[in-house]
Scaffold this motif. Structure first.
Motif, PDB file in Angstrom:
ATOM      1  N   MET A   1       0.831  -1.193   0.000  1.00  0.00           N
ATOM      2  CA  MET A   1       0.000   0.000   0.000  1.00  0.00           C
ATOM      3  C   MET A   1       0.875   1.256   0.000  1.00  0.00           C
ATOM      4  SD  MET A   1      -3.153   1.329   2.398  1.00  0.00           S
ATOM      5  CE  MET A   1      -2.280   1.376   3.914  1.00  0.00           C
ATOM      6  N   ALA A   2       1.972   1.251   0.748  1.00  0.00           N
ATOM      7  CA  ALA A   2       2.835   2.438   0.807  1.00  0.00           C
ATOM      8  C   ALA A   2       3.313   2.841  -0.581  1.00  0.00           C
ATOM      9  CB  ALA A   2       4.021   2.182   1.729  1.00  0.00           C
ATOM     10  N   GLN A   3       3.788   1.891  -1.344  1.00  0.00           N
ATOM     11  CA  GLN A   3       4.291   2.167  -2.692  1.00  0.00           C
ATOM     12  C   GLN A   3       3.196   2.781  -3.558  1.00  0.00           C
ATOM     13  OE1 GLN A   3       7.544   1.516  -3.598  1.00  0.00           O
ATOM     14  NE2 GLN A   3       7.288   2.234  -5.695  1.00  0.00           N
ATOM     15  N   SER A   4       2.013   2.203  -3.512  1.00  0.00           N
ATOM     16  CA  SER A   4       0.898   2.668  -4.323  1.00  0.00           C
ATOM     17  C   SER A   4       0.461   4.082  -3.930  1.00  0.00           C
ATOM     18  CB  SER A   4      -0.269   1.694  -4.202  1.00  0.00           C
ATOM     19  OG  SER A   4      -1.336   2.092  -5.000  1.00  0.00           O
ATOM     20  N   VAL A   5       0.354   4.354  -2.640  1.00  0.00           N
ATOM     21  CA  VAL A   5      -0.040   5.680  -2.158  1.00  0.00           C
ATOM     22  C   VAL A   5       0.989   6.719  -2.591  1.00  0.00           C
ATOM     23  CG1 VAL A   5      -0.310   7.106  -0.070  1.00  0.00           C
ATOM     24  CG2 VAL A   5      -1.452   4.899  -0.219  1.00  0.00           C
ATOM     25  N   ASN A  56       1.890   1.554  12.431  1.00  0.00           N
ATOM     26  CA  ASN A  56       2.481   2.013  11.173  1.00  0.00           C
ATOM     27  C   ASN A  56       1.754   3.307  10.815  1.00  0.00           C
ATOM     28  OD1 ASN A  56       4.228  -0.198  10.743  1.00  0.00           O
ATOM     29  ND2 ASN A  56       2.552  -1.393   9.898  1.00  0.00           N
ATOM     30  N   TYR A  57       2.485   4.273  10.245  1.00  0.00           N
ATOM     31  CA  TYR A  57       1.826   5.546   9.959  1.00  0.00           C
ATOM     32  C   TYR A  57       2.431   6.224   8.741  1.00  0.00           C
ATOM     33  CZ  TYR A  57       5.875   7.628  12.352  1.00  0.00           C
ATOM     34  OH  TYR A  57       7.150   7.998  12.726  1.00  0.00           O
ATOM     35  N   PHE A  58       1.576   6.955   8.036  1.00  0.00           N
ATOM     36  CA  PHE A  58       2.025   7.820   6.964  1.00  0.00           C
ATOM     37  C   PHE A  58       2.482   9.131   7.594  1.00  0.00           C
ATOM     38  CE2 PHE A  58      -0.551   4.977   4.398  1.00  0.00           C
ATOM     39  CZ  PHE A  58       0.262   4.813   3.292  1.00  0.00           C
ATOM     40  N   TYR A  59       3.483   9.730   6.994  1.00  0.00           N
ATOM     41  CA  TYR A  59       3.982  11.016   7.482  1.00  0.00           C
ATOM     42  C   TYR A  59       4.339  11.908   6.306  1.00  0.00           C
ATOM     43  CZ  TYR A  59       8.569   9.280   6.180  1.00  0.00           C
ATOM     44  OH  TYR A  59       9.628   8.781   5.460  1.00  0.00           O
ATOM     45  N   ILE A  60       4.334  13.198   6.565  1.00  0.00           N
ATOM     46  CA  ILE A  60       4.805  14.185   5.590  1.00  0.00           C
ATOM     47  C   ILE A  60       5.327  15.380   6.377  1.00  0.00           C
ATOM     48  CG2 ILE A  60       2.456  15.029   5.261  1.00  0.00           C
ATOM     49  CD1 ILE A  60       3.218  15.804   2.364  1.00  0.00           C
ATOM     50  N   ILE A  61       6.471  15.885   5.957  1.00  0.00           N
ATOM     51  CA  ILE A  61       7.100  17.021   6.625  1.00  0.00           C
ATOM     52  C   ILE A  61       7.627  17.963   5.551  1.00  0.00           C
ATOM     53  CG2 ILE A  61       9.297  15.789   6.855  1.00  0.00           C
ATOM     54  CD1 ILE A  61       9.669  17.307   9.558  1.00  0.00           C
ATOM     55  N   GLY A  62       7.534  19.255   5.796  1.00  0.00           N
ATOM     56  CA  GLY A  62       7.979  20.243   4.826  1.00  0.00           C
ATOM     57  C   GLY A  62       9.267  20.924   5.252  1.00  0.00           C
ATOM     58  N   TYR A  63      10.074  21.302   4.252  1.00  0.00           N
ATOM     59  CA  TYR A  63      11.342  21.990   4.482  1.00  0.00           C
ATOM     60  C   TYR A  63      11.448  23.212   3.589  1.00  0.00           C
ATOM     61  CZ  TYR A  63      12.671  17.496   6.506  1.00  0.00           C
ATOM     62  OH  TYR A  63      12.708  16.349   7.259  1.00  0.00           O
ATOM     63  N   LYS A  64      12.036  24.255   4.118  1.00  0.00           N
ATOM     64  CA  LYS A  64      12.429  25.435   3.337  1.00  0.00           C
ATOM     65  C   LYS A  64      13.939  25.522   3.517  1.00  0.00           C
ATOM     66  CE  LYS A  64      11.870  29.591   1.391  1.00  0.00           C
ATOM     67  NZ  LYS A  64      11.320  29.847   0.100  1.00  0.00           N
ATOM     68  N   GLY A 102      -5.000   7.408   2.165  1.00  0.00           N
ATOM     69  CA  GLY A 102      -3.584   7.756   2.256  1.00  0.00           C
ATOM     70  C   GLY A 102      -3.229   8.896   1.319  1.00  0.00           C
ATOM     71  N   VAL A 103      -3.698   8.821   0.087  1.00  0.00           N
ATOM     72  CA  VAL A 103      -3.439   9.881  -0.900  1.00  0.00           C
ATOM     73  C   VAL A 103      -4.142  11.173  -0.474  1.00  0.00           C
ATOM     74  CG1 VAL A 103      -3.796  10.609  -3.301  1.00  0.00           C
ATOM     75  CG2 VAL A 103      -3.052   8.263  -2.800  1.00  0.00           C
ATOM     76  N   ALA A 104      -5.360  11.080   0.019  1.00  0.00           N
ATOM     77  CA  ALA A 104      -6.097  12.277   0.461  1.00  0.00           C
ATOM     78  C   ALA A 104      -5.366  12.973   1.607  1.00  0.00           C
ATOM     79  CB  ALA A 104      -7.519  11.899   0.874  1.00  0.00           C
TER      80      ALA A 104
END
Length: 115
Positions: A1-5, A56-64, A102-104
């Motif tokens: 699922m991770a790869q697909s998302v 298990n969890y999805f994560y997203i982090i932003g960088y400048k 996951g995508v949303a």
């Protein structure tokens, strides 16, 4: 699922990134620099349980540049939550979610980072 998302999200956002297994964290992840030359980038993926989330969890982090983007003024998320202790990004438990959720989640967070 991770790869697909991750594939679906990266393609939908017109980002360029390989998806790989990070051996030091054992997560499936990607890192993409925005195509708009703003100097901003995101790191995202699916991590194994740790001190941030017991599932298990999805994560997203932003960088400048080399700094983590401050999310303290960002709106609450409809899926997942903003993490403020240690990890300064968004997380979503992967328990009982599907590819679309996951995508949303990743898309909702990405929109806030871009604005």
């Amino acid at each position: 699922m991770a790869q697909s998302v991750l594939e679906t999200f990266i393609e939908a956002q017109n980002l360029n990134s390989e998806i790989r297994i990070w051996p030091h964290h054992f997560d499936t992840g990607a890192c993409a620099i925005y195509n708009d030359m703003s100097g901003e980038a995101i790191g995202l993926g699916l991590a194994v349980p740790d001190n941030i989330c017991r599932d298990n969890y999805f994560y997203i982090i932003g960088y400048k540049g080399d700094k983590v983007i401050d999310t303290s003024d960002f709106k609450p998320l409809s899926l997942g939550s903003w993490s403020v202790n240690g990890f300064k990004g968004a997380i979503l438990s992967a328990t009982e979610i599907d590819k679309n959720k996951g995508v949303a989640f990743l898309s909702e967070v990405f929109i806030q980072y871009k604005n």
